[in-house]
Design an enzyme around this catalytic site. Structure first.
Site, PDB file in Angstrom:
ATOM      1  N   LYS A 271      -5.830  34.791  84.274  1.00  0.00           N
ATOM      2  CA  LYS A 271      -4.823  34.166  83.417  1.00  0.00           C
ATOM      3  C   LYS A 271      -5.430  32.913  82.809  1.00  0.00           C
ATOM      4  CE  LYS A 271      -0.528  31.413  83.683  1.00  0.00           C
ATOM      5  NZ  LYS A 271       0.668  31.031  84.469  1.00  0.00           N
ATOM      6  N   LYS A 283       9.291  23.041  80.306  1.00  0.00           N
ATOM      7  CA  LYS A 283       9.176  22.375  81.599  1.00  0.00           C
ATOM      8  C   LYS A 283       9.622  20.931  81.479  1.00  0.00           C
ATOM      9  CE  LYS A 283       5.152  24.953  83.318  1.00  0.00           C
ATOM     10  NZ  LYS A 283       5.851  25.602  84.441  1.00  0.00           N
ATOM     11  N   ARG A 357       2.468  36.287  83.504  1.00  0.00           N
ATOM     12  CA  ARG A 357       2.564  37.724  83.790  1.00  0.00           C
ATOM     13  C   ARG A 357       2.510  38.553  82.509  1.00  0.00           C
ATOM     14  NH1 ARG A 357       7.986  36.578  87.053  1.00  0.00           N
ATOM     15  NH2 ARG A 357       6.704  34.729  87.446  1.00  0.00           N
TER      16      ARG A 357
HETATM   17  N1  BES Z   1       1.940  28.030  85.303  1.00  0.00           N
HETATM   18  C1  BES Z   1       3.185  28.135  85.956  1.00  0.00           C
HETATM   19  C2  BES Z   1       3.066  28.163  87.479  1.00  0.00           C
HETATM   20  C3  BES Z   1       2.518  26.924  88.140  1.00  0.00           C
HETATM   21  C4  BES Z   1       3.370  25.971  88.674  1.00  0.00           C
HETATM   22  C5  BES Z   1       1.167  26.748  88.274  1.00  0.00           C
HETATM   23  C6  BES Z   1       2.865  24.857  89.307  1.00  0.00           C
HETATM   24  C7  BES Z   1       0.654  25.637  88.924  1.00  0.00           C
HETATM   25  C8  BES Z   1       1.507  24.685  89.438  1.00  0.00           C
HETATM   26  C9  BES Z   1       3.884  29.406  85.517  1.00  0.00           C
HETATM   27  O1  BES Z   1       3.638  29.828  84.234  1.00  0.00           O
HETATM   28  C10 BES Z   1       5.350  29.151  85.606  1.00  0.00           C
HETATM   29  O2  BES Z   1       5.821  28.333  84.866  1.00  0.00           O
HETATM   30  N2  BES Z   1       6.034  29.843  86.500  1.00  0.00           N
HETATM   31  C11 BES Z   1       7.420  29.666  86.692  1.00  0.00           C
HETATM   32  C12 BES Z   1       8.015  31.048  86.812  1.00  0.00           C
HETATM   33  C13 BES Z   1       9.514  31.080  86.750  1.00  0.00           C
HETATM   34  C14 BES Z   1       9.988  30.675  85.369  1.00  0.00           C
HETATM   35  C15 BES Z   1       9.963  32.473  87.070  1.00  0.00           C
HETATM   36  C16 BES Z   1       7.634  28.863  87.964  1.00  0.00           C
HETATM   37  O3  BES Z   1       6.845  28.972  88.887  1.00  0.00           O
HETATM   38  O4  BES Z   1       8.567  28.072  87.986  1.00  0.00           O
HETATM   39 ZN    ZN Z   2       1.832  29.249  83.452  1.00  0.00          ZN
HETATM   40 MN    MN Z   3       4.914  28.928  82.812  1.00  0.00          MN
END
Ligand code: BES
Ligand code: ZN
Ligand code: MN
Length: 508
Positions: A271, A283, A357
């Site tokens: 990724k 975010k 994903r």
């Molecule tokens: N890149 C993030 C995940 C992440 C979080 C990596 C903290 C490193 C540190 C990913 O794309 C993301 O935002 N995931 C969400 C998924 C949710 C929306 C289902 C998450 O983990 O909150």
């Molecule tokens: Zn991400």
């Molecule tokens: Mn994300």
């Protein structure tokens, strides 16, 4: 990375230069070179050790300045503990480097000798110490023009040390063993550099250009642009990048090292979200800067390919990275949009922050279709939920193949890049069914790392597959004696080891 540390090997009898580091085992046991020095200083080492209550325990050290009877200006006695495993020796090498680096001087010598070396041969001991020292010597200082490490503002190694000479019984064979370790360190450093680089300097195009340079190491590199990705119907990956001014890329890196032409290739997919704002499902501001590291999976894949090429691994491997930037804009995808992936499966994008994903879906499909690999392993900073579950000590491992999972777990124990297997199953899979499309990209509040993995698994055909959720491991990960960096380069040593232990020695 700043100038890498230069490491060389010399005989035990060769004259040391600069700071002289010696190893002491438990209960202050010294090997012969150190014993000789103790004699020449009339028992000075032993006396100093006693005065400082230094017994040779791991992660302790004492400094003796200008000891009489020797030419050394500075002598460091380093507690070695009992480094019975390879990883112990790497960590010891890292600790030695940190102790040397905390002092002045451009050059240093380490006597790689233990009273009780256990099962390690003299050259393995020397090469392992050297590898650990090299990994520890990394610093990302590219953008610091005035602030000097001497200001004492951080714990990063100072610029001082340039050259480390490792004295051992068989310097020539140690140098040979070290050559392939150094190749792996190059891969780790590339991965760390890519993760540490800020997103204004490293977008999808710049990442692809950096990876193009791997061709000079013998890696065959292809960069696919957006027209090509559209022609391949990578609708899921492209939807993530569509809100950004910066175009998306997929890079394919092939290393052909196997003796036999027919050997099936091993595939690694990363990724590569160069920055993840979350998109329209944005975010919160706090900590968002960390999302420059959301390409940690891709960085690892690039580093691994460099390591394999540099050490001329006897294997065929392909690395693929999906490079995008997830931004909100008038062109960005919206929550509720339905996109069609390369596999033909449709996805309802209920949260634009679950973007990794979508990228993996298309790149994994492409990897299997084009290369029909022996296995595919993907690495992704996929979910915050995996950090909640495992912290930073283990990456989450999901697999449809017990043998591959066991091989990864063993490589994790050996390298210290540990993985912990998490479950997959029908009931979890159901959580991502959608009324409006084949699936949705989020599964609700529970089991976030697992529903993420279930989503990814919907894009795996009959291939043995493992998914590593490296959100806690790749960035801002646990610092230790061989990792001083925010971007850890996690996974390069793990996967290199997986290949070396299982897919190289004999062509099974
Ligand atoms: N890149 C993030 C995940 C992440 C979080 C990596 C903290 C490193 C540190 C990913 O794309 C993301 O935002 N995931 C969400 C998924 C949710 C929306 C289902 C998450 O983990 O909150
Ligand atoms: Zn991400
Ligand atoms: Mn994300």
């Amino acid at each position: 990375m700043s100038e890498p540390l230069e490491i060389q090997f010399a005989a035990l009898s060769a004259a040391p230069t600069g700071t002289l580091a010696l190893l002491a085992g438990p209960e202050f046991t010294l090997a012969s070179t150190a014993r000789g020095l103790d004699e020449r200083t009339k028992g000075g080492l032993k006396k100093a050790a006693r005065a400082a209550d230094f017994t040779g325990k791991a992660k302790t050290s004492i400094e003796i300045l200008a000891p009489a009877g020797t030419d050394a200006v500075r002598l460091l006695l380093i507690g070695a503990g009992r480094p019975s495993k390879e990883l112990d020796r790497l960590l010891l090498g890292g600790y030695v480097l940190s102790q040397i680096n905390a002092r002045k001087g451009e050059a240093a010598s380490l006597i790689a000798e233990l009273a009780d070396p256990g099962e390690a041969s003299p050259d393995a001991l020397a090469a392992d110490l050297a590898f650990g020292a090299l990994l520890r010597s990394y610093a990302f200082k590219k953008y610091r023009t005035t602030r000097k490490p001497e200001d004492g503002t951080d714990e990063e190694p100072r610029d001082g040390l340039r050259r480390l000479t490792i004295h051992c019984a068989k310097p020539d064979s140690a140098a040979k063993v070290f050559a392939s370790r150094k190749a792996v360190a190059e891969g780790v450093f590339l991965a760390r550099d890519l993760v540490n680089e800020p997103a204004n300097m490293l977008g999808p195009v710049e990442f692809a250009e950096r990876v193009r340079d791997l061709s000079s190491a013998g890696v065959e590199v292809e960069v696919l642009d957006e027209d090509q990705l559209r022609a391949l119907n990578m609708g899921a990956l492209l939807a993530v990048g569509q809100g950004s001014e910066r175009p998306s890329r997929v890079v394919v890196m092939q290393w052909h090292g196997a003796k036999s032409k027919r050997t099936k290739t091993l595939a690694f997919v990363g990724k590569g979200v160069c920055f993840d704002t979350g998109g329209i499902s944005m975010k919160p501001a706090g900590g968002m800067e960390d999302m420059k590291g959301d390409m940690g999976g891709a960085a690892c894949v690039a580093g691994l390919m460099l390591a394999l090429a540099r050490r001329k691994a006897a294997v065929n491997a392909v690395g693929l990275v999906g490079l995008v930037e997830n931004m909100p804009s008038g062109k960005a995808q919206r929550p509720g949009d339905i996109v069609t992936s390369m596999s033909g499966q449709t996805i309802e994008v209920l949260n634009t922050d679950a973007e990794g994903r979508l990228v993996l879906a298309d790149v994994l499909w492409y990897a299997q279709q084009r290369f029909n690999p022996r296995f595919v392993i993907d690495l992704a900073t996929l979910t915050g939920a995996i950090i909640v579950a495992l912290g930073k000590e283990h990456a989450g491992l999901f697999a449809n193949d017990d043998r591959l999972a066991a091989e990864l777990a063993a490589a994790g124990e050996a390298t210290g890049e540990k993985v912990w297997r998490m479950p997959l199953g029908k009931a979890y899979d159901k959580l991502i069914d959608s009324k409006n499309a084949d699936m949705k990209n989020i599964g609700g509040r529970h089991a976030g790392a697992i529903t993420g993995a279930q989503f990814v698994q919907r894009f795996i055909k009959d291939t043995p597959w493992a998914h590593l959720d490296v959100a806690g491991a790749a960035m801002d990960s646990a610092r230790n004696d061989i990792n001083p960096s925010w971007g850890s380069g996690w996974g390069v040593r793990l996967l290199d080891r997986l290949i070396w232990d299982n897919y190289e020695k004999v062509e099974k």
